[in-house]
Design a protein around this motif. Structure first.
Motif, PDB file in Angstrom:
ATOM      1  N   TYR A 136       0.825  -1.215   0.000  1.00 48.46           N
ATOM      2  CA  TYR A 136       0.000   0.000   0.000  1.00 48.46           C
ATOM      3  C   TYR A 136       0.856   1.260   0.000  1.00 48.46           C
ATOM      4  O   TYR A 136       0.528   2.246  -0.643  1.00 48.46           O
ATOM      5  N   SER A 137       1.986   1.191   0.699  1.00 46.48           N
ATOM      6  CA  SER A 137       2.840   2.381   0.806  1.00 46.48           C
ATOM      7  C   SER A 137       3.336   2.860  -0.569  1.00 46.48           C
ATOM      8  O   SER A 137       3.586   4.046  -0.757  1.00 46.48           O
ATOM      9  N   GLU A 140       1.076   5.358  -2.281  1.00 50.78           N
ATOM     10  CA  GLU A 140       1.064   6.691  -1.672  1.00 50.78           C
ATOM     11  C   GLU A 140       2.243   7.566  -2.081  1.00 50.78           C
ATOM     12  O   GLU A 140       2.271   8.748  -1.773  1.00 50.78           O
ATOM     13  N   LYS A 141       3.217   6.960  -2.769  1.00 56.20           N
ATOM     14  CA  LYS A 141       4.452   7.722  -3.020  1.00 56.20           C
ATOM     15  C   LYS A 141       4.301   8.832  -4.058  1.00 56.20           C
ATOM     16  O   LYS A 141       5.029   9.816  -4.022  1.00 56.20           O
ATOM     17  N   SER A 150      -6.793   5.811  -5.168  1.00 54.93           N
ATOM     18  CA  SER A 150      -7.187   5.234  -3.870  1.00 54.93           C
ATOM     19  C   SER A 150      -8.680   4.944  -3.735  1.00 54.93           C
ATOM     20  O   SER A 150      -9.048   3.985  -3.066  1.00 54.93           O
ATOM     21  N   GLU A 166       1.069  -5.140   6.424  1.00 57.66           N
ATOM     22  CA  GLU A 166       0.776  -4.059   5.491  1.00 57.66           C
ATOM     23  C   GLU A 166      -0.247  -4.538   4.484  1.00 57.66           C
ATOM     24  O   GLU A 166      -0.069  -5.603   3.883  1.00 57.66           O
TER      25      GLU A 166
END
Lengths: 546, 546
Positions: A136-137, A140-141, A150, A166
């Protein structure tokens, strides 16, 4: 079960009352049932020699009832769903918004893959495969990427019976994971350009779905490239939208308009998005393929750098580009008519269907024998041919069935044809008598040449027809009132535009139309923005869209 | 980053201490770095004419350091991971247990697809596509299926920002969703047999992973068929395991042993599972493909019925069968050696690499010209050829690089070859001088015939070598003690078996070996169960496996 599922889909797409939906669904169910279970003569036995000809000339007598498919003019959306169901292109999956692509629909996808795969390799791209689970991270970048994607993510939170530390995103597109890997593979300018593609499934949690056009999961190819200079990346983005454009025109006979998206409509994370926009039979636009110049947005977010010839570290310049199973929806909605699907020969899974016709048992062997010979001749010339020699259906039923399936050419062979060494050939794109030619010699080289020629003719004719339709439904406008009038007539509006993003959103709110693109082909001369009266550099095309 | 990821994988696979792992990972990192950054002469300028020949004969002088790849005999697992990394077959994805299939690895998968796709279509199967999201309730419908798969499911619980009412399973295999659809499509015996296949990704939450062999997500084809009689289903299951067997022998040069799984090892939900079992270079077994006779297990669970010719409703009889990207792991571990990958010509993405050799700038044009001519000749004969004309690497470096990549044949062309109109050809499967032939005429028809002949020879030779290796490592046993001795030597044990499931599990616990299959090829004569001394109908093969 079927009616329930059809209801839930239709419900999301048209403002019909639920009683009407239930009625229609039941009707579809009955029709499909009817189509399937219809008791059929084991052969064409009741037919006289005259009837044989009669049947050919006026085959409406032997038609599967017209109402099997809702007339296109009556309800375009119902027609679309009926064609998909009856031509067995796809079915609904058990999970809302998912689709099963059936063999006949998948074969169209294979034809698309076959063409594009060759073009991608010719232009130096290699196929590979990235995992579909993305941390998921990663999403977001890149700021605008997460904003765009999203709301429509599917998340895996449990694996092997355990809650994951995660959450994992089921890929909606792969820019983030691609850049994560590119960062490890790219070191110096010698590693560039890096040109790859993958054929894969992607997932987007769409609320309003429609088979092929917008589904929770779909199939696509996604190309991803990294370059040493912005110019190279721009050239690549343009090269790929050109390949898509040529594919649409030359293979799918869809006269797309190619251009650049407005800022509002640009892909989440891209600097520029190029698009091919197709006009469907109901005049709505379908975005049929896109190519993005990503600039350094993802390389900065993921630290994808290279050492240039002078030893300086720089971020790579990137592109991505995709065509999906949505394109099949575009083919259906561009060429189909009241009789069903109509496929351009170059992407038709079956280009020619042979229907043998006999009335007496003693004629059967000779007719089938001739049909087999014709089949072999065409197969050997590389033509995709099917011989429908089943005993279960009448020739009339077969005529209509294969018309509904969109097969470009039909060859009929009866006892009199066998005697005269000739066949009858009917075109799918010209209904009835006009599309039918008698007495084509079975002599192999003659037959092969005739069939190839006709297939080419149909291919061109479908494109010409679609161009004429497109051009007669684009209105040049010079004021917002003109634009509103054109859109309210269901047409596309083309006019000079240099107004703000807010004005663009206002048009959307007030008319339902969006800027489909600033077309590459621009009229010459001075332009004045249709909204503001200020000078404008380009015309934009506005339309309602899928 | 790379070392961390390698560590986490290796950790799961071998009992090495973590300090040793960290050391090795750093070493791999250095080696890869070295491989990439090694400063290279722009051409072969320091080399005299004698050196040119010298280099060919004794190219160890010019070798990339041997230790780039861990010797196979020293540490088979480390060797395997080194080959995958150095030959650029795959890389680790960011999520534990996932894999990125890089272009060279993916091209092997494409060769597998190309062959099997044709065979599937020839035997009447159509490709299609099912959604990958399966309602959780589906998995629970077939009792042994849920038992087998529930520990390794990935579950989507959030879609479009909302908690889902029903969890969705990311397909680990598609029997359940296939049957859900088959139930809607199959009505009468006329709808049978229904023969379909899909190329897709699947997800299994494995705890111990290894690139290609066992990954969280992998690519495969899964065939699914429905039939009117149990005999037809059995014939289909056998037909498909036969196709896999032929593929393994004729294309991949892997002499698999084909047979039936024991009850304990049968697929969760199947009546019978047929398998192809391959012996890897470390003598462990790899299950390389399976074909299941599902009986009526899924049709009863999902109510998949048809009306037979007498109007009676019956449940369909089914099969499913699959080969996956795991097969690529099998190819690496069957044929590879200390120098790296060794690919059978029939599935090699590059069958012939041409390395031009020049020392003086004035020789370059003539050498490259000859190399291009040779390339064209081979391309036109349908041979997959690459000309490595880069200025960045020495010929010696290129020799080793393409050997490591497993390219079956190398053609070397230097100035003296140009003068004499001949080339030098080296075989990947015979190292050094022995595999090298000088003075092969460049004359097109001669060259084409020679190369094709050599490729065939290599293909056969790899198979023969693998057969010899396999046969010398299967021990016929007649007692449990014999079996334990064979397994402890790392070999396969073949012996008569009619003992219980409990005994089979006891063997597994005590020796680590499982029944790989009851082979189709059975010895004649009276058999006595190696465990119980009771009469036995068949021999079984026991081995440790991946």
């Amino acid at each position: 079960m079927l009616s329930l599922r059809l209801t839930s889909f239709t419900h999301l797409l048209s403002p019909t009352s639920s009683a009407a939906i239930a009625r229609r669904s039941r009707a579809i169910l009955r029709r499909r049932h009817h189509l399937r279970k219809r008791p059929l003569a084991a052969s064409f036995s009741a037919q006289s020699a005259t009837a044989e000809t009669q049947d050919r000339v006026n085959n409406s007598k032997n038609r599967v009832p017209e109402q099997v498919i809702t007339p296109r003019s009556q309800d375009f959306n119902a027609w679309y769903l009926d064609v998909i169901a009856n031509a067995e292109l796809a079915d609904y999956g058990p999970v809302r918004g998912t689709m099963v692509i059936r063999p006949y629909g998948y074969a169209i996808w294979e034809a698309i893959q076959e063409y594009l795969n060759v073009k991608f390799k010719e232009t130096g791209h290699s196929n590979m495969y990235f995992p579909q689970f993305i941390p998921y991270s990663f999403i977001e970048k890149e700021a605008s990427h997460v904003e765009g994607f999203s709301p429509e993510l599917a998340l895996v939170t449990i694996g092997g019976g355990k809650e994951l530390e995660e959450k994992l995103v089921v890929r909606p597109t792969s820019e983030t994971i691609v850049n994560h890997m590119f960062t490890q593979w790219i070191h110096s300018y010698r590693d560039l350009p890096l040109l790859i593609n993958q054929w894969a499934n992607v997932t987007r949690w769409e609320m309003r779905t429609k088979p092929f056009v917008r589904t929770l999961e779909f199939l696509w190819q996604e190309g991803h490239t990294a370059h040493a200079t912005p110019e190279e990346a721009e050239d690549e983005a343009i090269q790929m939208i050109d390949i898509y454009t040529r594919f649409a025109y030359e293979q799918a006979a869809i006269p797309v308009i190619t251009g650049r998206k407005s800022k509002v409509e640009t892909f989440a994370g891209a600097c520029k998005t190029y698009t091919i926009e197709a006009m469907m039979g109901d005049k709505k636009a379908l975005q049929a393929g896109t190519s993005h110049n990503l600039g350094q947005n993802f390389s900065r977010a993921f630290g994808t750098q290279f050492t240039d010839e002078n030893g300086v570290r720089e971020h790579v310049w990137q592109t991505s580009w995709a065509i999906s199973t949505r394109f099949i929806g575009g083919i259906i909605m561009t060429h189909g008519d009241d009789a069903g699907l109509m496929l351009p020969p170059k992407i038709a899974p079956i280009q020619v269907v042979i229907v043998p016709i006999w009335k007496k048992d003693e004629e059967k062997a000779a007719v089938l024998n001739a049909a087999l010979t014709v089949k072999d001749v065409l197969l050997k010339s590389g033509i995709k041919v099917k011989l429908d020699d089943s005993d279960q259906r009448t020739p009339g039923w077969k005529f209509n069935f294969w018309e509904m399936k969109g097969v470009p050419l039909r060859i009929e062979i009866g006892p009199r044809d066998v005697a005269s060494g000739s066949v009858v050939i009917s075109r799918r794109d010209i209904p009835g008598k006009q599309g039918k030619v008698f007495g084509i010699s079975m002599e192999p080289s003659n037959l092969e040449a005739y069939v190839k020629d006709k297939l080419d003719e149909i291919q061109s004719s479908l494109l010409e027809r679609a161009i004429a339709f497109r051009d007669s439904n684009i209105v040049d406008v010079s004021s917002y009132n003109d634009l509103k009038a054109a859109i309210s007539e269901g047409k596309w509006a083309r006019g000079p535009w240099s107004a703000s993003d807010e004005d663009e959103l206002k048009v959307k709110e007030e008319t339902g139309a969006t800027i489909r693109c600033y077309p590459f082909e621009q009229p010459k001369g001075i332009k004045t923005c249709l909204m503001t009266g200020n000078p404008a550099e380009e015309v934009a095309i506005f339309a309602k869209s899928y």
